[in-house]
Design an enzyme around this catalytic site. Structure first.
Site, PDB file in Angstrom:
ATOM      1  N   ARG A  69       0.843  -1.196   0.000  1.00 30.10           N
ATOM      2  CA  ARG A  69       0.000   0.000   0.000  1.00 30.10           C
ATOM      3  C   ARG A  69       0.875   1.242   0.000  1.00 30.10           C
ATOM      4  O   ARG A  69       1.932   1.264   0.622  1.00 30.10           O
ATOM      5  CB  ARG A  69      -0.917   0.025   1.226  1.00 30.10           C
ATOM      6  N   HIS A 226     -10.036  -2.258  11.747  1.00 23.47           N
ATOM      7  CA  HIS A 226      -8.951  -3.104  11.218  1.00 23.47           C
ATOM      8  C   HIS A 226      -8.659  -4.202  12.242  1.00 23.47           C
ATOM      9  O   HIS A 226      -7.667  -4.153  12.964  1.00 23.47           O
ATOM     10  CB  HIS A 226      -7.714  -2.224  10.987  1.00 23.47           C
ATOM     11  N   SER A 248      -0.989  -3.372  10.256  1.00 23.39           N
ATOM     12  CA  SER A 248      -0.664  -4.284   9.164  1.00 23.39           C
ATOM     13  C   SER A 248       0.592  -5.089   9.482  1.00 23.39           C
ATOM     14  O   SER A 248       1.580  -4.539   9.984  1.00 23.39           O
ATOM     15  CB  SER A 248      -0.449  -3.479   7.887  1.00 23.39           C
ATOM     16  N   CYS A 250       1.135  -7.257  11.761  1.00 21.86           N
ATOM     17  CA  CYS A 250       1.443  -7.347  13.195  1.00 21.86           C
ATOM     18  C   CYS A 250       0.732  -8.516  13.869  1.00 21.86           C
ATOM     19  O   CYS A 250       0.591  -8.527  15.098  1.00 21.86           O
ATOM     20  CB  CYS A 250       1.110  -6.034  13.891  1.00 21.86           C
ATOM     21  N   SER A 365       5.023 -10.356   0.487  1.00 20.95           N
ATOM     22  CA  SER A 365       4.353 -11.291  -0.414  1.00 20.95           C
ATOM     23  C   SER A 365       3.138 -11.875   0.299  1.00 20.95           C
ATOM     24  O   SER A 365       3.123 -11.984   1.527  1.00 20.95           O
ATOM     25  CB  SER A 365       5.312 -12.394  -0.860  1.00 20.95           C
TER      26      SER A 365
HETATM   27  P1  GTP Z   1      -2.193  -7.557   7.552  1.00 18.80           P
HETATM   28  O1  GTP Z   1      -2.728  -8.613   6.661  1.00 18.80           O
HETATM   29  O2  GTP Z   1      -1.096  -6.756   6.897  1.00 18.80           O
HETATM   30  O3  GTP Z   1      -3.223  -6.665   8.138  1.00 18.80           O
HETATM   31  O4  GTP Z   1      -1.361  -8.276   8.724  1.00 18.80           O
HETATM   32  P2  GTP Z   1      -1.719  -9.194   9.987  1.00 18.80           P
HETATM   33  O5  GTP Z   1      -1.920  -8.321  11.179  1.00 18.80           O
HETATM   34  O6  GTP Z   1      -2.784 -10.172   9.660  1.00 18.80           O
HETATM   35  O7  GTP Z   1      -0.324  -9.927  10.254  1.00 18.80           O
HETATM   36  P3  GTP Z   1       0.073 -11.480  10.143  1.00 18.80           P
HETATM   37  O8  GTP Z   1      -0.672 -12.356  11.094  1.00 18.80           O
HETATM   38  O9  GTP Z   1       0.043 -11.872   8.720  1.00 18.80           O
HETATM   39  O10 GTP Z   1       1.577 -11.426  10.649  1.00 18.80           O
HETATM   40  C1  GTP Z   1       2.578 -10.643  10.049  1.00 18.80           C
HETATM   41  C2  GTP Z   1       3.951 -11.173  10.381  1.00 18.80           C
HETATM   42  O11 GTP Z   1       4.137 -11.253  11.797  1.00 18.80           O
HETATM   43  C3  GTP Z   1       4.184 -12.570   9.848  1.00 18.80           C
HETATM   44  O12 GTP Z   1       5.501 -12.641   9.334  1.00 18.80           O
HETATM   45  C4  GTP Z   1       4.042 -13.449  11.051  1.00 18.80           C
HETATM   46  O13 GTP Z   1       4.794 -14.640  10.951  1.00 18.80           O
HETATM   47  C5  GTP Z   1       4.520 -12.548  12.189  1.00 18.80           C
HETATM   48  N1  GTP Z   1       3.851 -12.878  13.472  1.00 18.80           N
HETATM   49  C6  GTP Z   1       2.518 -13.085  13.656  1.00 18.80           C
HETATM   50  N2  GTP Z   1       2.254 -13.407  14.947  1.00 18.80           N
HETATM   51  C7  GTP Z   1       3.436 -13.376  15.595  1.00 18.80           C
HETATM   52  C8  GTP Z   1       3.826 -13.611  16.956  1.00 18.80           C
HETATM   53  O14 GTP Z   1       3.011 -13.917  17.838  1.00 18.80           O
HETATM   54  N3  GTP Z   1       5.160 -13.461  17.261  1.00 18.80           N
HETATM   55  C9  GTP Z   1       6.077 -13.122  16.300  1.00 18.80           C
HETATM   56  N4  GTP Z   1       7.355 -13.008  16.675  1.00 18.80           N
HETATM   57  N5  GTP Z   1       5.745 -12.912  15.003  1.00 18.80           N
HETATM   58  C10 GTP Z   1       4.441 -13.030  14.662  1.00 18.80           C
HETATM   59  C1  SPV Z   2      -2.804  -4.464   5.276  1.00 17.35           C
HETATM   60  O1  SPV Z   2      -1.882  -3.844   4.721  1.00 17.35           O
HETATM   61  O2  SPV Z   2      -3.232  -4.149   6.410  1.00 17.35           O
HETATM   62  C2  SPV Z   2      -3.419  -5.638   4.613  1.00 17.35           C
HETATM   63  C3  SPV Z   2      -3.077  -5.888   3.232  1.00 17.35           C
HETATM   64  O3  SPV Z   2      -4.225  -6.314   5.207  1.00 17.35           O
HETATM   65  S1  SPV Z   2      -3.853  -4.778   2.142  1.00 17.35           S
HETATM   66  O4  SPV Z   2      -4.985  -5.422   1.534  1.00 17.35           O
HETATM   67  O5  SPV Z   2      -2.889  -4.414   1.147  1.00 17.35           O
HETATM   68  O6  SPV Z   2      -4.322  -3.616   2.870  1.00 17.35           O
HETATM   69 MN    MN Z   3      -4.769  -5.420   7.170  1.00 19.79          MN
END
Ligand code: GTP
Ligand code: SPV
Ligand code: MN
Length: 596
Positions: A69, A226, A248, A250, A365
């Site tokens: 984004r 979010h 995002s 996190c 990715s």
């Molecule tokens: P968006 O789709 O961007 O909104 O992200 P999200 O909040 O769904 O994040 P996601 O669960 O995909 O995690 C993002 C990154 O953080 C990944 O590389 C995960 O492996 C890492 N991650 C998720 N949970 C943990 C955790 O509890 N500890 C650590 N160290 N890393 C984590």
């Molecule tokens: C984020 O960036 O918080 C996502 C991926 O969940 S996107 O659809 O690009 O916003």
């Molecule tokens: Mn998101």
């Protein structure tokens, strides 16, 4: 389709400007999907993956300058600048139409224009909303088919109404110099040009379901957030629903699909949503959440059988991978999938990969997959009324300052905790990674109006909810002096959820601290975890100096929101200051008197 006159008129009007070779109305059928896939395989937009191991899976390599984004190119175009607030980029609607309208002129020449009617939310839900995206990207169409309820189902829902969110998207020339993501919340309109990337191009997601929906939600009295949604089942079989707002990349997708360790085998986490929640006050007076989406657009790196077995099982079929690496056998690969990278990888740009320099997969990715394929999907995920939320969690990436978990004293204090949030930036948005920024409620990039009004809306909502959810803050990302995570995270996060569950039920031991209720070391169930000595104390420690600095930083941010900032937030901020100074006074008081 004479019953959809407003829609037809808009489509005609767009076609007169953008000049596509063809117009295709999407019905969301399997046949349509196959034709699109074949076309994209022919022109290289998609690359087939190993069809034995990954049936129905494809790889898309985006333009290397179009991988995340672009918040600096994202605008809220309200008639009055003050309604967008100081945290959003703003452009006057007329100027936006003039400047960006020119870029749409002839932008679809030589391409097909797709009209995608979609529904955000479950089919029979009173809270679901219809949108229509017009795009010249077949990649967008196949992603929207996974991420939304697309085609006939949406047309049936809106009948002849002209109250749908209009989203116009064109790839343009993909140049960041001619890229704009514009939102006209007063007109329920989105214009996006120059990017094919997820959040910039799949307009049902962040543009509609957060920026436009947050505006509508304030007008109609509900919240667009979010936020993931989960049901936590305890050993007695009782399910408690929670929502969690993390910025995002996190950890929302991962928490939404958590698999507990063996010691917690009586617990189960059910996935309702992994990114966005629309939360209304239900007829029972409780806060109820629906997931407007139908799929997951999740971060690939870090995803493995160990960290997220649920999504690993889901993405082995009918999945679109974007900017991952490929093995010589045609399997998708990313950092963290296996401990050692296989030989002969091709990187996300399509070049042979040499270990040691750049990552093989882009750090942002992603995979796109239907929610229904996820083994942990909740039986209630399409409940038209939504699930009743008992706890709201805020959280982010904080190497320091924020303890593993704490609870706010009240709804008002909880809104302040959300308003005072900060997190380190990630690869999900373009720009520097790892920079701490204020990100209230994980909505800084997604709130379609003035942040101060947004806090006021949260405060008002609390007053209207019969039994407001308890509010917590979590941080899985605290590090030691070597930069290593102190907390194992992922499945082990159930230990924090268990304490949250207990607190919601009026149990669970806690100490009162300046920032909120923090678990006593014994209150956290750490059975079988074997953390090094001192780690638990460090994870739960409130460093008063660091919190003094944090409180000051919060103040600078809140100053930007004056004079609209609600008094309640100012008061909570002042009360935090007072509690912190009392603590340092009492800490000093127990120090041995210094020799004169
Ligand atoms: P968006 O789709 O961007 O909104 O992200 P999200 O909040 O769904 O994040 P996601 O669960 O995909 O995690 C993002 C990154 O953080 C990944 O590389 C995960 O492996 C890492 N991650 C998720 N949970 C943990 C955790 O509890 N500890 C650590 N160290 N890393 C984590
Ligand atoms: C984020 O960036 O918080 C996502 C991926 O969940 S996107 O659809 O690009 O916003
Ligand atoms: Mn998101």
């Amino acid at each position: 389709m004479p019953q959809h006159r407003a829609l037809e008129q808009w489509v005609d009007q767009v076609a007169r400007v953008t000049r596509p070779d063809r117009i295709h109305w999407c019905d969301g059928s399997e046949e349509e999907h196959q034709v699109l896939i074949e076309g994209m395989l022919r022109d290289g937009t998609l690359i087939g993956l190993n069809h034995q191991r990954y049936p129905g899976c494809y790889l898309h390599r985006s333009h290397p300058s179009d991988v995340a984004r672009t918040e600096h190119l994202t605008f809220i175009c309200t008639s009055r600048q003050e309604d967008a607030g100081p945290t959003n980029n703003w452009m006057a609607p007329a100027e936006a139409r003039g400047q960006v309208g020119k870029l749409f002129e002839g932008s679809m020449r030589g391409r097909t224009m797709f009209v995608i009617p979609y529904l955000m939310g479950p089919a029979g839900s009173p809270y679901s909303k219809v949108g229509v995206e017009i795009t010249d990207s077949p990649y967008v169409v196949v992603n929207m088919r996974l991420m939304t309820r697309m085609g006939k189902i949406a047309l049936e829902r809106f009948g002849g109404s002209d109250s749908f969110v209009r989203g116009l998207h064109s790839l343009g020339d993909l140049s960041p110099d001619r890229r704009f993501i514009l939102h006209f919340p007063e007109e329920r309109l989105i214009w996006s040009i120059g990017s094919g990337y997820g959040g910039n191009a799949l307009l049902g997601k962040k543009c509609h379901s957060l920026r436009i929906a947050s505006w509508i939600g304030r007008e109609e009295g509900w919240l667009a957030e979010h936020t993931l949604i989960i049901g936590v089942e305890d050993p007695a079989g009782q399910v408690t629903y929670m929502a969690a707002a993390f910025p995002s990349a996190c950890g929302k997708t991962n928490l939404a699909m958590l698999v507990p360790p063996a010691e917690f085998s009586g617990y189960k986490v059910w996935t309702v949503g992994d990114d966005i929640a629309w939360m209304h006050i239900g007829s029972d007076g409780r806060l109820r959440a629906i997931n407007p989406e139908a799929g997951f657009f999740g971060v690939a790196p870090g995803t493995s059988v160990k960290t997220n077995p649920n999504i690993t099982a889901a993405v082995d079929r009918n999945t679109i991978f974007t900017n991952v690496a490929v093995t010589p056998d045609g399997e998708p690969w990313w950092e963290g999938k296996d401990p050692t990278p296989p030989d002969g990888l091709v990187d996300w740009r399509g070049n042979p990969w040499t270990p040691g320099k750049e990552p093989a997969a882009h750090p942002n990715s992603r995979f796109t997959v239907a929610a229904s394929q996820c083994p942990s999907i909740s039986p209630s995920w399409e409940d038209p009324e939504g699930v009743p939320i008992s706890a709201i969690l805020f959280g982010g990436r904080r190497a320091r300052v924020a303890p593993l978990v704490y609870q706010a004293y009240s709804w008002q204090h909880g809104v302040f905790v959300g308003a005072g949030m900060a997190s380190e930036t990630t690869a999900a948005q373009s720009g520097a990674v790892g920079v701490t920024r204020r990100d209230p409620m994980a909505m800084i990039p997604f709130c379609g109006y003035h942040m101060a009004d947004y806090f006021a809306h949260w405060l008002n909502m609390g007053a209207r909810i019969a039994c407001p959810p308890a509010i917590f803050h979590v941080n899985w990302f605290r590090t030691d002096s070597h930069g290593r995570f102190l907390w194992p995270g992922f499945g082990e996060n159930i230990r924090a959820l268990k304490w949250i569950l207990e607190r919601v039920r009026g149990q669970g031991e806690a100490v009162e601290t300046p920032i909120g209720f923090v678990p006593t070391p014994d209150a956290l169930d750490l059975d079988g975890l074997r953390l090094p000595d001192g780690t638990t104390d460090e994870l739960l420690r409130i460093d008063t100096d660091a919190w003094d600095a944090e409180q000051a930083e919060q103040g600078l941010f809140f100053d930007r929101l004056t004079p609209r900032l609600p008094d309640e937030i100012r008061q909570e901020h002042a009360m935090l200051r007072a509690r912190l100074s009392r603590l340092s006074v009492s800490v000093n008081a127990v120090e041995p008197p210094r020799a004169l």
